[in-house]
Design a protein around this motif. Sequence first.
Motif, mmCIF file in Angstrom:
data_model
loop_
_atom_site.group_PDB
_atom_site.id
_atom_site.type_symbol
_atom_site.label_atom_id
_atom_site.label_comp_id
_atom_site.label_asym_id
_atom_site.label_seq_id
_atom_site.Cartn_x
_atom_site.Cartn_y
_atom_site.Cartn_z
ATOM 1 N N LEU A 257 18.501 26.447 81.232
ATOM 2 C CA LEU A 257 17.594 27.458 80.693
ATOM 3 C C LEU A 257 16.464 26.789 79.907
ATOM 4 O O LEU A 257 15.279 27.127 80.085
ATOM 5 C CB LEU A 257 18.392 28.403 79.784
ATOM 6 C CG LEU A 257 17.758 29.731 79.380
ATOM 7 C CD1 LEU A 257 17.619 30.646 80.583
ATOM 8 C CD2 LEU A 257 18.608 30.404 78.313
ATOM 9 N N LYS B 297 14.161 24.656 82.372
ATOM 10 C CA LYS B 297 13.280 25.490 83.204
ATOM 11 C C LYS B 297 12.148 26.102 82.399
ATOM 12 O O LYS B 297 11.073 26.382 82.937
ATOM 13 C CB LYS B 297 14.106 26.576 83.889
ATOM 14 C CG LYS B 297 15.001 26.056 85.004
ATOM 15 C CD LYS B 297 15.866 27.164 85.593
ATOM 16 C CE LYS B 297 16.790 26.617 86.670
ATOM 17 N NZ LYS B 297 17.692 27.669 87.210
ATOM 18 N N ASN C 81 10.644 33.278 77.444
ATOM 19 C CA ASN C 81 11.729 33.099 78.405
ATOM 20 C C ASN C 81 13.055 33.677 77.904
ATOM 21 O O ASN C 81 14.109 33.375 78.441
ATOM 22 C CB ASN C 81 11.901 31.616 78.722
ATOM 23 C CG ASN C 81 10.819 31.090 79.647
ATOM 24 O OD1 ASN C 81 10.928 31.188 80.870
ATOM 25 N ND2 ASN C 81 9.759 30.540 79.066
ATOM 26 N N ILE D 2 14.801 33.157 75.219
ATOM 27 C CA ILE D 2 15.739 32.166 74.688
ATOM 28 C C ILE D 2 15.738 32.244 73.172
ATOM 29 O O ILE D 2 14.673 32.203 72.538
ATOM 30 C CB ILE D 2 15.344 30.744 75.126
ATOM 31 C CG1 ILE D 2 15.360 30.622 76.657
ATOM 32 C CG2 ILE D 2 16.269 29.708 74.494
ATOM 33 C CD1 ILE D 2 14.745 29.326 77.161
ATOM 34 N N ASP E 192 20.909 33.201 75.708
ATOM 35 C CA ASP E 192 20.077 33.781 76.762
ATOM 36 C C ASP E 192 20.039 35.294 76.546
ATOM 37 O O ASP E 192 21.047 35.975 76.692
ATOM 38 C CB ASP E 192 20.679 33.447 78.134
ATOM 39 C CG ASP E 192 19.880 34.028 79.284
ATOM 40 O OD1 ASP E 192 18.855 34.699 79.031
ATOM 41 O OD2 ASP E 192 20.290 33.817 80.444
ATOM 42 N N SER F 95 18.006 37.413 78.211
ATOM 43 C CA SER F 95 17.245 38.018 79.307
ATOM 44 C C SER F 95 17.723 39.418 79.661
ATOM 45 O O SER F 95 16.999 40.186 80.299
ATOM 46 C CB SER F 95 17.314 37.109 80.544
ATOM 47 O OG SER F 95 18.662 36.874 80.925
#
Length: 266
Positions: free
Chosen positions: A50, A53, A187, A189, A219, A221
Amino acid sequence: MIPQESNIIGKGGHWIVERITINENGQEVSVVRKHGKPGKVDENIAAFELISKAGLPTLKKYVKISEQEIEAEDLNADTSCGYFVSPNTVRGCSTCGDIFMKIINSDSPTQFENEQCKEFDFNGIIKRISENGIDKVAEEGVFDQLRDKKIVRGAEGEVYNNRVSYISNLNSFWLYAKGDMGKASKNNIELYPDAFFFKVNPNSGEIEYTIADFDCIRDLSRFNDCYDALIKGNVDHLKTALYEYIMFFVIEEKQDEYIERVNNFK
């Protein structure tokens, strides 16, 4: 690749970490091996991917070896330009006060503990307590000094015991690191203070950071529209880690100046 030698450099609730020298294509290469509980490896690899990227500074290598083992880049394989260290490592370390209590309880300190606390005359302190009373010795600040001196091993110990004398790029560092916190937040995070490792080059005084603790990453998301809360939290956590770096690893004469500057960062 067959390990040539092994040295444990860290132990925690989740991992035992060792530095291993391996022979790779005729060359000796230093790597780190992390041995963890079942389930932790996959979680850590997912967190690393994660971060990677998202384009955030992190390890060049972090791969699953087995269900309980990860092989990673050794951040401190070359220390000519300084050591990457984590304030989190120092936070929980024993102090010379703890060693003094060992002696009071008739336990024997290790050779390393004795070396780290060599500036204190433990027998002399015990004698003064016996002659003058514990309150009188406490008034002299002896116990505060014992509590303030931490016993730190490894890379953190090298910097803690030979502290950074100046940081030449604190303002510009903050700008790019804060930009990275925006990137992380976009993102989804969340980074906690323990995720950050810092290094100051002893020649140039330049500070940099990397993300190397993957137990301290979430994460998010699955949540929508959380950017504003995330960016605020990530910046606050970065600032907390930077405060602790200054307190643990920078000489006392510079701490107030640098902390004031960090306080003023927006």
